[in-house]
Design a protein around this motif. Structure first.
Motif, mmCIF file in Angstrom:
data_model
loop_
_atom_site.group_PDB
_atom_site.id
_atom_site.type_symbol
_atom_site.label_atom_id
_atom_site.label_comp_id
_atom_site.label_asym_id
_atom_site.label_seq_id
_atom_site.Cartn_x
_atom_site.Cartn_y
_atom_site.Cartn_z
ATOM 1 N N ASN A 89 0.947 -1.295 -0.078
ATOM 2 C CA ASN A 89 0.075 0.072 0.116
ATOM 3 C C ASN A 89 0.886 1.368 -0.042
ATOM 4 O O ASN A 89 1.119 1.634 0.965
ATOM 5 C CB ASN A 89 -0.783 -0.118 1.181
ATOM 6 C CG ASN A 89 -1.789 1.148 1.223
ATOM 7 O OD1 ASN A 89 -1.966 1.943 0.243
ATOM 8 N ND2 ASN A 89 -2.346 1.558 2.410
ATOM 9 N N PRO A 365 -3.759 -1.163 -3.135
ATOM 10 C CA PRO A 365 -5.272 -2.053 -3.327
ATOM 11 C C PRO A 365 -6.282 -1.086 -4.014
ATOM 12 O O PRO A 365 -6.296 0.145 -4.036
ATOM 13 C CB PRO A 365 -5.532 -2.024 -1.866
ATOM 14 C CG PRO A 365 -4.591 -1.827 -1.066
ATOM 15 C CD PRO A 365 -3.555 -0.956 -1.852
ATOM 16 N N LYS A 366 -6.903 -1.751 -4.865
ATOM 17 C CA LYS A 366 -7.874 -1.086 -5.816
ATOM 18 C C LYS A 366 -9.015 -0.170 -4.926
ATOM 19 O O LYS A 366 -8.984 1.091 -5.284
ATOM 20 C CB LYS A 366 -8.883 -2.073 -6.428
ATOM 21 C CG LYS A 366 -8.229 -2.856 -7.590
ATOM 22 C CD LYS A 366 -9.366 -3.682 -8.109
ATOM 23 C CE LYS A 366 -8.477 -4.683 -9.202
ATOM 24 N NZ LYS A 366 -9.551 -5.441 -10.007
ATOM 25 N N ASP A 367 -9.201 -0.381 -3.687
ATOM 26 C CA ASP A 367 -10.150 0.205 -2.898
ATOM 27 C C ASP A 367 -9.184 1.734 -2.267
ATOM 28 O O ASP A 367 -10.022 2.619 -1.938
ATOM 29 C CB ASP A 367 -10.832 -0.392 -1.826
ATOM 30 C CG ASP A 367 -9.906 -0.700 -0.629
ATOM 31 O OD1 ASP A 367 -8.378 -0.960 -1.109
ATOM 32 O OD2 ASP A 367 -10.334 -1.384 0.216
ATOM 33 N N LYS A 368 -8.062 1.732 -2.461
ATOM 34 C CA LYS A 368 -7.285 2.939 -2.220
ATOM 35 C C LYS A 368 -6.818 3.501 -3.351
ATOM 36 O O LYS A 368 -5.996 4.725 -2.992
ATOM 37 C CB LYS A 368 -6.122 2.422 -1.252
ATOM 38 C CG LYS A 368 -6.604 1.856 0.195
ATOM 39 C CD LYS A 368 -5.387 1.166 1.107
ATOM 40 C CE LYS A 368 -5.737 0.683 2.392
ATOM 41 N NZ LYS A 368 -6.921 1.395 3.149
ATOM 42 N N GLN A 369 -7.105 3.350 -4.520
ATOM 43 C CA GLN A 369 -6.674 4.068 -5.764
ATOM 44 C C GLN A 369 -7.157 5.668 -5.658
ATOM 45 O O GLN A 369 -6.401 6.512 -5.983
ATOM 46 C CB GLN A 369 -7.170 3.850 -7.042
ATOM 47 C CG GLN A 369 -6.347 4.263 -8.299
ATOM 48 C CD GLN A 369 -7.015 3.458 -9.514
ATOM 49 O OE1 GLN A 369 -7.720 2.316 -9.390
ATOM 50 N NE2 GLN A 369 -6.682 4.106 -10.592
ATOM 51 N N LYS A 370 -8.192 5.958 -4.882
ATOM 52 C CA LYS A 370 -8.568 7.114 -4.819
ATOM 53 C C LYS A 370 -7.573 8.087 -3.822
ATOM 54 O O LYS A 370 -7.470 9.270 -3.923
ATOM 55 C CB LYS A 370 -9.842 7.370 -4.142
ATOM 56 C CG LYS A 370 -10.009 6.789 -2.817
ATOM 57 C CD LYS A 370 -11.566 6.809 -2.013
ATOM 58 C CE LYS A 370 -11.484 6.105 -0.705
ATOM 59 N NZ LYS A 370 -11.039 4.779 -0.732
ATOM 60 N N ASN A 371 -6.664 7.335 -3.194
ATOM 61 C CA ASN A 371 -5.754 8.051 -2.228
ATOM 62 C C ASN A 371 -4.291 8.460 -3.117
ATOM 63 O O ASN A 371 -3.453 8.861 -2.334
ATOM 64 C CB ASN A 371 -5.485 7.236 -1.123
ATOM 65 C CG ASN A 371 -6.669 6.785 0.067
ATOM 66 O OD1 ASN A 371 -7.650 7.626 -0.081
ATOM 67 N ND2 ASN A 371 -6.602 5.603 0.425
ATOM 68 N N THR A 384 -2.450 -1.528 -9.538
ATOM 69 C CA THR A 384 -3.538 -1.664 -8.494
ATOM 70 C C THR A 384 -3.907 -3.064 -8.301
ATOM 71 O O THR A 384 -3.715 -3.761 -9.587
ATOM 72 C CB THR A 384 -4.831 -0.994 -8.716
ATOM 73 O OG1 THR A 384 -5.580 -1.349 -9.750
ATOM 74 C CG2 THR A 384 -4.758 0.615 -8.640
#
Length: 385
Positions: A89, A365-371, A384
């Motif tokens: 991450n 991780p895919k769900d943290k790409q917005k970060n 990702t």
């Protein structure tokens, strides 16, 4: 501060625990990993052009900038890191640790910013076992983070130039580092564990006593620089910046420290600045960042704070190098949000930066790409999974 730390503590229990650091079980053949996505952004100097992403294939979706699934492997099909085991991450937080005094034993009084040599000797193997690896502040600022897969970058900073941090002694007719100093302890640990790294930034006040011991200031500074340590600006006399009311005085304190550094080590420029007492200037802050004093230019790429939180990843939209938070080292009494507290808290979740082992990619991780702020990738590939 207490409220912020408590909120972060709760959040870490809501995420999973990462595993692995340079472990053979972290590798897999390309046929076994199916869910990585790679995209690539332009370098910052191309920011004026329209931002595009590039997929690993040439499908119509890739041409329009949509991410495509691809195996987590290179084009030659050699074994690569298994992201499902490493759980990198690289949008996570990084601890920039703030040290001050180092002593043999605690004196009477308030020792919240003091560390004993014995405690520091115990801290290094603890960090090593928890998979932390030292990087320089400059490499963090430049998103040039290169630690093994599954490992966690950490930055050491030292304020005030105290002799406990570093001093030199006479040994066999030559100058040598005092083994009972933070630098001496770090060097000894580095001999046994070179993969831990030997990095750190020392924020000095060259108008007052600095690293008292044998040798002169040129001897001391050159020793640190030749070992790979960085020297940062902490004002000339450790003045509290809000008390500085004129431009001339601010230039004298900030730029004057750079003038002295040029006299000690010609050509060496401070890259970062640490706020004395953690106090920022409200009206003259522009002169903290850059200026000219007695014909000498200075410019700081980062300003580090006296704070209680890990710093955002250099690819995070929240990353602000001119207001970079630090985690205070643990003093005589453990307190909320000190280094010991964060080691325990971050170890229970995946909110911190975990490396993918490849300095050319940024993996999340895919769900943290917005970060991830795509404009901060500096030409690196975003992956990702």
């Amino acid at each position: 501060m207490r409220k912020v730390c408590s909120v972060l503590f709760v959040l870490t229990f809501m995420v999973t625990v990462f595993t692995g650091c340079s472990n053979n079980n972290l590798y897999t053949n390309k046929t076994t990993v199916e869910n990585s996505v790679s995209t690539q952004t332009q370098a910052p100097e191309q920011a004026g052009q329209s931002e595009q992403t590039q997929s690993s294939d040439s499908s119509p979706a890739a041409e329009t900038g949509n991410s495509q699934t691809a195996p987590a492997t290179d084009t030659k099909g050699i074994d690569v890191i298994d992201y499902t085991k490493v759980k990198p991450n690289e949008s996570g937080q990084i601890m920039v640790v703030m040290f001050h005094n180092f002593v043999e034993s605690y004196p009477k009084g308030n020792n919240e910013y003091t560390t004993t040599f014995d405690e520091f000797e115990k801290l290094l193997p603890e960090l090593y076992e928890k998979k932390y690896r030292l990087i320089s502040l400059t490499d963090m600022l430049n998103n040039n983070i290169n630690v093994p897969a599954g490992c966690i970058p950490i930055v050491f900073t030292f304020d005030d130039g105290t002799s406990g941090q570093f001093n030199m002694i006479e040994k066999d007719g030559k100058l040598a580092v005092n083994p009972r100093s933070a630098v001496g302890i770090m060097e000894e640990f580095y001999k046994k564990h070179p993969d831990f790294g030997l990095q750190g930034t020392f924020y000095v006040n060259l108008g007052v006593k600095t690293f008292q011991g044998s040798g002169n200031m040129t001897d001391r500074m050159n020793y640190l620089i030749e070992k790979g340590f960085e020297i940062g600006n902490h004002t000339k006399t450790h003045v509290s910046l809000p008390q500085v009311k004129t431009v001339q005085k601010m230039l004298e304190e900030v730029g004057g420290n750079q003038v002295l550094m040029n006299e000690i080590v010609p050509g060496y420029s401070f890259n970062s600045f640490s706020l004395p007492f953690g106090n920022a200037s409200k009206d003259l802050k522009e002169y903290v960042i850059k200026g000219n004093y007695q014909g000498v230019d200075y410019k700081h790429s980062a300003v580090v704070l006296v704070g209680a939180n890990p710093a955002p990843s250099p690819v995070s939209p929240k990353f602000d190098p001119l207001a970079l938070p630090r985690v205070r080292s643990t003093g005589q009494k453990k307190v909320e949000c000190d280094l010991a507290w964060w080691l325990d808290t971050l170890g229970k979740g995946s909110s911190q930066y975990v490396s993918d082992g490849n300095p050319e990619t940024v993996t999340v991780p895919k769900d943290k790409q917005k970060n991830v702020d795509m404009s901060r990738l500096n030409g690196k590939q975003l992956v990702t999974y």
